[in-house]
Design an enzyme around this catalytic site. Structure first.
Site, short mmCIF file in Angstrom:
data_model
loop_
_atom_site.label_atom_id
_atom_site.label_comp_id
_atom_site.label_asym_id
_atom_site.label_seq_id
_atom_site.Cartn_x
_atom_site.Cartn_y
_atom_site.Cartn_z
N LYS A 41 41.10 -73.80 -5.35
CA LYS A 41 41.56 -74.49 -6.56
C LYS A 41 42.19 -73.49 -7.52
CE LYS A 41 38.22 -78.26 -6.21
NZ LYS A 41 36.90 -78.79 -6.55
N GLN A 69 31.98 -78.04 -10.29
CA GLN A 69 31.94 -78.22 -8.84
C GLN A 69 30.61 -78.83 -8.41
OE1 GLN A 69 34.52 -77.73 -6.80
NE2 GLN A 69 33.39 -78.21 -4.94
N ASP A 102 38.34 -84.66 -12.87
CA ASP A 102 37.77 -85.30 -11.67
C ASP A 102 37.79 -86.82 -11.77
OD1 ASP A 102 36.89 -83.62 -9.59
OD2 ASP A 102 35.23 -82.87 -10.81
#
Ligand code: GUN
Length: 281
Positions: A52, A96, A119
């Site tokens: 990422k 995460q 997200d």
């Protein structure tokens, strides 16, 4: 059969995003920033986060990774998120998953400012998506959606079968396809005749975590099959779709790896840029 090249599509999307970042920099004299919080030392999470960060830098975003040991106090994480919420250099925040057991995932997600929630996991974004309002959309289903649209731009009236009902994939995938006027069936581990459901489908999205569950004779000719699975087996990493068998029937199929995975990360960058643009209005 069309082998859907997720690597190529992700590279195309990243090139477009890179261009957009240059234009945003010219307009606002700053670039979008992504902050990722990584707790603990799970290898897959470390690999995802490294990828990422690398991709974010590649398209010209400002990127930062904050690492905590897996015994970190929950309050320290929540206070850090609150600080990032008020930091105008931070456009997007991602924590995460999975998290260590002692940390309340829901609390963490709900502490992130919904406008920085790249997200799309915050209940406000989940609600907005299901109401058809503007929202961040979870990266993996967004990536699947873009791949499907590339193969079939007009999805109206198509029958889609989603395998798996997770908040990460199945549920948001359903919302995206409903918005396109698909008839969507959500299936899961208690579904009675999964094969019969799949045989009805113009589009199958398999996101259930069962190695090679979807067989060749489950898929009708001309179906688009998207494989979200990443399963470790004796013969290596396989998806939720029996690739060799299904590739003989389907119109289009994503490979594992090289299908959905690269699109997920490109969509995270896209979401970060969207959050930045909304914050400038
Ligand atoms: N872990 C696996 N996939 C994801 C994702 O899409 N977002 C976050 N935050 N964690 C993950």
């Amino acid at each position: 059969m069309i082998l859907i090249d997720g690597k190529k599509e992700a590279a195309l999307l990243r090139a477009k995003l890179k261009e957009e970042v240059i234009n945003l920099k010219a307009k606002y004299n700053k670039v979008p920033g992504l902050t990722v919080i990584l707790i603990g030392n799970l290898t897959p999470s470390q690999i995802y986060v490294r990828n990422k960060e690398k991709s974010a830098n590649e398209v010209g975003l400002k990127s930062e990774v904050i690492k905590y040991p897996d015994n970190i106090d929950e309050n320290i994480v929540l206070e850090k998120i609150k600080e990032l919420n008020t930091n105008t250099a931070v456009s997007g925040i991602l924590v995460q998953l999975p998290l260590p057991k002692h940390i309340d995932k829901q609390k963490v997600i709900e502490t992130i400012d919904p406008l920085k929630d790249v997200d799309g996991f915050h209940p406000m974004n989940v609600g907005n998506l299901s109401s058809g309002y503007q929202s961040s959309v979870p990266c993996t289903p967004l990536g699947c959606y873009l791949l499907i649209k590339k193969i079939e731009p007009d999805l109206s009236g198509k029958k889609a079968v989603i395998i798996g009902r997770s908040n990460l994939n199945g549920k948001p995938m359903t919302q995206l396809l409903l918005k396109e006027n698909c008839t969507v069936t959500i299936t899961h581990s208690k579904t009675r005749n999964l094969k019969a459901e799949c045989l009805e489908a113009d589009i199958i999205v398999a996101a259930v975590g069962i190695p090679e569950l979807v067989k060749g004779d489950w898929v009708k000719k001309d179906a688009i099959v998207i494989d979200v699975g990443i399963n470790k087996t004796d013969k290596g990493i396989v998806g939720d779709v029996a690739f060799d068998e299904v590739s003989k029937n389907a119109k289009a199929l994503t490979p594992v790896p090289g299908g959905v995975g690269p699109m997920t990360i490109a969509c995270l960058l896209k979401n970060t840029i969207e959050c930045f643009k909304r914050s400038q209005i």
